[in-house]
Design a protein around this motif. Structure first.
Motif, short mmCIF file in Angstrom:
data_model
loop_
_atom_site.label_atom_id
_atom_site.label_comp_id
_atom_site.label_asym_id
_atom_site.label_seq_id
_atom_site.Cartn_x
_atom_site.Cartn_y
_atom_site.Cartn_z
N LYS A 128 0.85 -1.20 0.00
CA LYS A 128 0.00 0.00 0.00
C LYS A 128 0.88 1.24 0.00
O LYS A 128 1.92 1.30 0.66
N SER A 130 1.89 5.12 0.79
CA SER A 130 1.67 6.11 1.87
C SER A 130 0.96 7.33 1.27
O SER A 130 0.93 7.52 0.05
N GLN A 131 0.37 8.13 2.16
CA GLN A 131 -0.32 9.33 1.70
C GLN A 131 -0.17 10.42 2.76
O GLN A 131 0.12 10.14 3.93
N SER A 156 -3.66 11.06 -1.88
CA SER A 156 -4.27 9.90 -2.55
C SER A 156 -5.55 10.27 -3.28
O SER A 156 -6.05 9.48 -4.08
N GLY A 193 -7.12 5.55 5.07
CA GLY A 193 -6.54 4.61 4.11
C GLY A 193 -7.59 3.81 3.38
O GLY A 193 -8.80 3.97 3.58
N TYR A 197 -3.99 2.34 -0.01
CA TYR A 197 -3.27 3.39 0.70
C TYR A 197 -3.26 3.13 2.20
O TYR A 197 -4.28 2.71 2.76
#
Length: 457
Positions: A128, A130-131, A156, A193, A197
């Protein structure tokens, strides 16, 4: 077959698979005759292998990945992927679609010269991504703003949620903040998430809520007059907080809550104020003028009794609606004189009694009320002193009689044994004599009832 194998000297170069006949010859010489030997060679397909460079761990959203694989035959390597929902392959480019794990198989199926190479498999984990959250500094807002809109975004593109850490001061619904009280409150932006993400690090911003200004509307006060009932003041503040009122002249009016009680005629400034609270600054005072005019009053004057000369003194009865004392006046004090509310009859005729009230600091003068009074002639009585018996030969004597009206008395007698001149009596003969006293009245008095006296001679 030079297409399958070529010979240079004693070196043979294989060009392709198949059967090839090779002939070895010796042309001979002067001693030896020419000779040749033939052999058949079978050229089989060669084995090959694939070199597939290790694929580094991938993250969702990375640029397309170029696969590095070669075959020992230099034939092109092809790739297949186990889950096209997670990643796709075009040529040697891998494009990730979602986070997850997939298997990539590198293959070379061979050709007429090479056997198929053993497949090589690699497993790729697409982690996944990151954001981050972009959440700008919050500007201070006033309490009366009531609602404000929060603006934040995630790298994201996923929606950002907000939370207030002090819901006594502000609550959040969606991206809208509702203000409840002044102070500071932390507003936290989060993104939890998704399948592709990781949760973003929370971003906290301080929202400062300041006190708001407020204003008041205070309606003009209609003019009043003394004696009016209590009345209500009307004012409101934009904050909705209660208004307090104060009279700047409590001799004229006093205030309890928003109720005004009038005490006297005059003017009084009424001040409306709102001192604010933890959420609102004090409002600017608003002042209105209260004008209290003098009150109206009327007089109730009772009808006058029938009187005549001699009635003496009687009471006049009148009252004002204000409760103020009444003054009385006679149009002819020779007929009726007045002291306070007592009238004294002094003559016969017609007179007008006027009741008035001149007003005071709180009341206008009342309209005067007149009452006509007719004074009739008075009654009178005669007092005639007893005449004692007389003896013939006594000297003349005078009669004594008076009227209650103090009018002159006249006397008459039908007796022949006396001589009556005015009020003097002379005895002429023995016997009884009767004398009558008269008062015939005048413009002011009725005639009195005659009174007689009898005596003996």
């Amino acid at each position: 077959d030079s297409k399958k194998l070529t010979i240079m000297g004693n070196e043979a170069s294989i060009l392709t698979t198949g059967k090839v006949t090779i002939t070895a010859t010796q042309a001979g010489d002067d001693v030896y005759a020419p000779t040749s030997v033939t052999q058949e060679i079978v050229i089989e397909k060669a084995d090959q292998k694939i070199s597939f460079a290790t694929i580094s761990p991938q993250v969702y959203g990375n640029e397309p990945l170029t696969l590095d694989a070669t075959s020992s035959s230099d034939l092109p390597v092809s790739f297949t992927i186990s889950d096209p929902l997670i990643a796709t392959i075009s040529g040697n480019l891998v494009t990730t679609l979602n986070a997850g794990t997939v298997t990539i198989v590198a293959a070379q199926e061979g050709d007429k010269n090479y056997n198929a190479a053993p497949e090589i498999t690699q497993t790729i984990t697409i982690a996944k991504a990151s954001q981050t959250i972009t959440f700008g500094t919050l500007l201070s807002v006033s309490f009366s703003a009531a609602k404000i809109e929060l603006l934040a975004s995630s790298s994201s593109g996923l929606p950002v949620s907000f939370k207030s850490f002090d819901e006594t001061k502000a609550t959040v619904s969606g991206n809208e903040v509702t203000i409840h009280a002044t102070g500071t409150v932390n507003i936290v932006a989060s993104q939890s998430g998704s399948e592709n993400y990781l949760a973003a690090p929370d971003v906290s911003r301080v929202l400062t809520i300041t006190r708001s200004d407020q204003s008041m509307t205070f309606s003009a006060i209609p003019e009043k007059k003394f004696g009016d009932k209590e009345f209500e003041l009307k004012a409101f503040s934009t904050s909705g907080l209660p208004i307090t009122f104060k009279s700047l002249n409590e001799n004229v009016a006093i205030i309890s809550g928003n109720i005004v009680t009038i005490l006297k005629a005059g003017t009084a400034s009424i001040v409306a104020s709102q001192l604010g609270d933890s959420n609102f600054f004090p409002a600017e005072n608003v002042q209105q003028q209260l004008i209290v005019n003098k009150g109206e009053q009327t007089i109730q004057f009772e009808a006058l009794p029938a009187v005549h000369l001699g009635s003496g003194t009687f009471e006049l009865h009148a009252e004002s609606s204000s409760g103020l004392p009444i003054q009385f006046q006679s149009s002819n004090i020779d007929l009726v004189s007045i002291s306070g509310n007592e009238a004294t009859v002094k003559g016969v005729g017609s007179v007008v009694i006027t009741a008035s009230q001149s007003g005071n600091e709180n009341y206008k003068p009342a309209a005067s009320v007149e009452r006509g009074l007719s004074i009739g002639k008075g009654n009178q009585q005669i007092v005639f002193e007893t005449i004692p018996n007389k003896t013939l030969g006594e000297p003349p004597f005078n009669l004594v009689a008076t009227s209650s009206a103090q009018l002159p008395i006249s006397f008459t007698s039908s007796s022949t044994n006396i001589q009556l001149i005015g009020s003097q009596v002379t005895v002429l003969l023995a016997g009884k004599a009767t004398i009558t006293a008269h008062q015939t009245g005048n413009d002011s008095y009725h005639a009195a009832t005659p009174v007689g006296q009898t005596f003996c001679v």
